[in-house]
Design a protein around this motif. Sequence first.
Motif, PDB file in Angstrom:
ATOM      1  N   ALA A 101     -13.413  73.931  27.496  1.00  0.00           N
ATOM      2  CA  ALA A 101     -13.937  73.492  26.199  1.00  0.00           C
ATOM      3  C   ALA A 101     -12.878  72.733  25.410  1.00  0.00           C
ATOM      4  O   ALA A 101     -13.151  71.675  24.820  1.00  0.00           O
ATOM      5  CB  ALA A 101     -14.439  74.701  25.407  1.00  0.00           C
ATOM      6  N   ALA A 102     -11.649  73.260  25.402  1.00  0.00           N
ATOM      7  CA  ALA A 102     -10.570  72.626  24.644  1.00  0.00           C
ATOM      8  C   ALA A 102     -10.256  71.228  25.193  1.00  0.00           C
ATOM      9  O   ALA A 102     -10.088  70.266  24.426  1.00  0.00           O
ATOM     10  CB  ALA A 102      -9.327  73.509  24.673  1.00  0.00           C
ATOM     11  N   LEU A 103     -10.176  71.093  26.519  1.00  0.00           N
ATOM     12  CA  LEU A 103      -9.882  69.785  27.119  1.00  0.00           C
ATOM     13  C   LEU A 103     -11.017  68.796  26.883  1.00  0.00           C
ATOM     14  O   LEU A 103     -10.780  67.607  26.650  1.00  0.00           O
ATOM     15  CB  LEU A 103      -9.631  69.950  28.617  1.00  0.00           C
ATOM     16  N   ALA A 104     -12.262  69.286  26.953  1.00  0.00           N
ATOM     17  CA  ALA A 104     -13.397  68.392  26.711  1.00  0.00           C
ATOM     18  C   ALA A 104     -13.407  67.917  25.267  1.00  0.00           C
ATOM     19  O   ALA A 104     -13.701  66.748  24.986  1.00  0.00           O
ATOM     20  CB  ALA A 104     -14.700  69.109  27.053  1.00  0.00           C
ATOM     21  N   TRP A 105     -13.116  68.803  24.321  1.00  0.00           N
ATOM     22  CA  TRP A 105     -13.073  68.408  22.909  1.00  0.00           C
ATOM     23  C   TRP A 105     -11.978  67.382  22.641  1.00  0.00           C
ATOM     24  O   TRP A 105     -12.132  66.487  21.815  1.00  0.00           O
ATOM     25  CB  TRP A 105     -12.854  69.631  22.029  1.00  0.00           C
ATOM     26  N   SER A 106     -10.853  67.523  23.355  1.00  0.00           N
ATOM     27  CA  SER A 106      -9.728  66.610  23.115  1.00  0.00           C
ATOM     28  C   SER A 106      -9.863  65.302  23.881  1.00  0.00           C
ATOM     29  O   SER A 106      -9.028  64.409  23.723  1.00  0.00           O
ATOM     30  CB  SER A 106      -8.418  67.302  23.519  1.00  0.00           C
ATOM     31  N   GLY A 107     -10.887  65.172  24.729  1.00  0.00           N
ATOM     32  CA  GLY A 107     -11.079  63.967  25.522  1.00  0.00           C
ATOM     33  C   GLY A 107     -10.158  63.869  26.720  1.00  0.00           C
ATOM     34  O   GLY A 107     -10.016  62.796  27.312  1.00  0.00           O
ATOM     35  N   MET A 108      -9.526  64.972  27.108  1.00  0.00           N
ATOM     36  CA  MET A 108      -8.565  64.960  28.206  1.00  0.00           C
ATOM     37  C   MET A 108      -9.169  65.427  29.531  1.00  0.00           C
ATOM     38  O   MET A 108      -8.472  65.502  30.535  1.00  0.00           O
ATOM     39  CB  MET A 108      -7.365  65.845  27.850  1.00  0.00           C
ATOM     40  N   LEU A 109     -10.470  65.738  29.551  1.00  0.00           N
ATOM     41  CA  LEU A 109     -11.095  66.256  30.759  1.00  0.00           C
ATOM     42  C   LEU A 109     -11.534  65.092  31.652  1.00  0.00           C
ATOM     43  O   LEU A 109     -12.454  64.343  31.318  1.00  0.00           O
ATOM     44  CB  LEU A 109     -12.295  67.134  30.397  1.00  0.00           C
ATOM     45  N   GLN A 110     -10.865  64.932  32.774  1.00  0.00           N
ATOM     46  CA  GLN A 110     -11.148  63.871  33.732  1.00  0.00           C
ATOM     47  C   GLN A 110     -11.873  64.452  34.954  1.00  0.00           C
ATOM     48  O   GLN A 110     -11.921  65.674  35.133  1.00  0.00           O
ATOM     49  CB  GLN A 110      -9.845  63.193  34.156  1.00  0.00           C
TER      50      GLN A 110
END
Length: 541
Positions: A101-110
């Motif tokens: 969730a945290a990575l998706a919110w920050s736009g860092m989820l590849q």
Amino acid sequence: MNESQHVAPGAWSPLAVPMFRAMWLAILGSNIGTWMHDVAAAWMMAEATDSPLWVAAVQSATTLPVVFLALLAGALADIVDRRRYLLWTQAWMCGIAALLAALAWSGMLQPWSLLALTFALGCGAAMAMPAQAATTSELVSRDLLPPAVALSSISMNIARSVGPALGGVVVAQAGPPWAFAFNAVSFAGMLAVLWVWKRPPDAGRLPREHVGDALRAGLRYAAQATVFRAVLARAASFFFFASALPALLPTLVRRDLGGEAATYGALLGCIGVGALAGALLLPRLRARMDRDRMVLFACLLQAACIAATAALTDPTLLGAVMLLNGASWITVLSSFQIAAQTSVPQWVRARALSLYIVIFALGMGAGSLGWGALAQHASLRVALLAAAVATALAAVWALRFRLAAVESLDVAASAHWPQPVVAEEPEGERGPVLVTVEYRVDASDRDAFLDLMAQLGRSRRRDGAVQWNVLEDVASPGTHLEYFVVASWLEHLRQHDRVTGDERRLQEGIRALQAAGHVPVVRHFVGGPAVAAATRAHRDI
């Protein structure tokens, strides 16, 4: 267990047991969260890559960890405190879901990190599954176990009805991070229920098995358990081919139908609704036809649904097909799960269930990659049609493996072997141990005796024997000597705890064939340092 003793058996009776009800609701919430994660992860991958293989890899990342870890998880679940073990696994999954969730919110989820974290989440699920499944028999009494297993399937399919639809709405309206966050909260709910569960301490009088020994014992049991092997064979023949539809559906909706996440979630919700309706109809179906015929019809219906998915382009008609797909899926899945649960005794149940889970995960994971690769190199329609034909052919082929035999099994511990009578108790690790049993049989009963002894040999091997045979005295025809070898004295004591009602009846049948006035004579011979006095013969079999 005690609080369920006075509950009358019935389809919903297990929910009257407070701890089972709390666990059931927590698992329901966790399953909803998992479906929301699956929708969000598959849709994110479809938007990021538009590749059928990459999208199918999301399902493989969830299921393939089970292939590598479930056997270890099953062994651990049988030898450690299941409550503490489950607390650790749920904490792991809660943390991974929160990180997603945290990575998706920050736009860092590849794409690669999405696959890696989904794989990590799958590892946690793989370690938890056998213990969670085996816990059911600790929360309810034996007479409530079949409806409790059925309720577990209903929970899964309520989640399958609600989770995908809710996940599609959340992804469409708020975005994938919120779906990942809900999943983290659902694991927190499981942690809360496990925290308040007052699990009685294990009352076993023997030391716990080592992990390696437990793994070998579980595999040995499965190799000799004819009915359980039939369950595994039927499962393997279904899941690989039936995995095509869930693996290819996201790409079909987005690329061929031009749908959005809400459309995908709605179709998955239709599968869940169909599965829930099918679960409620299962008691009537079981009353009208035997288990094998019911599974055959459900597999053929599944094949027809996969073929219809390949041919249709109208989302409304596809929704109707998904309803039938869900009903057929739960019929097959519930039949396999109940058969796997009830065909093995308590001492090895988590390990046996882990083997079933491995077959399920291997079929779904490898099938997803295989059908995804075929779709990428040919087309979605070709892959789905090929899977439909293969599912139907596999269903007919699998008829040689009968599930109906499960209904006649009695795998409850019988405790009919008294403890060995010895001059001096050997050390637990001392061995090997040779056990001999002398029988005397009239010539007219010889064939019947040897038939029963062949069954007894499988039983001895299931329960721990590494060698077994039966010999006849050439100087005294009719005198037979059975012998079997176990690794240590401690392992032989475990054999005493493992014998079941079926084995008791088998040994009673062998006793009934003994010559008049003869009782089987049992002797124990222990390797290692010399004993202080000879082991005395006794009659424990």
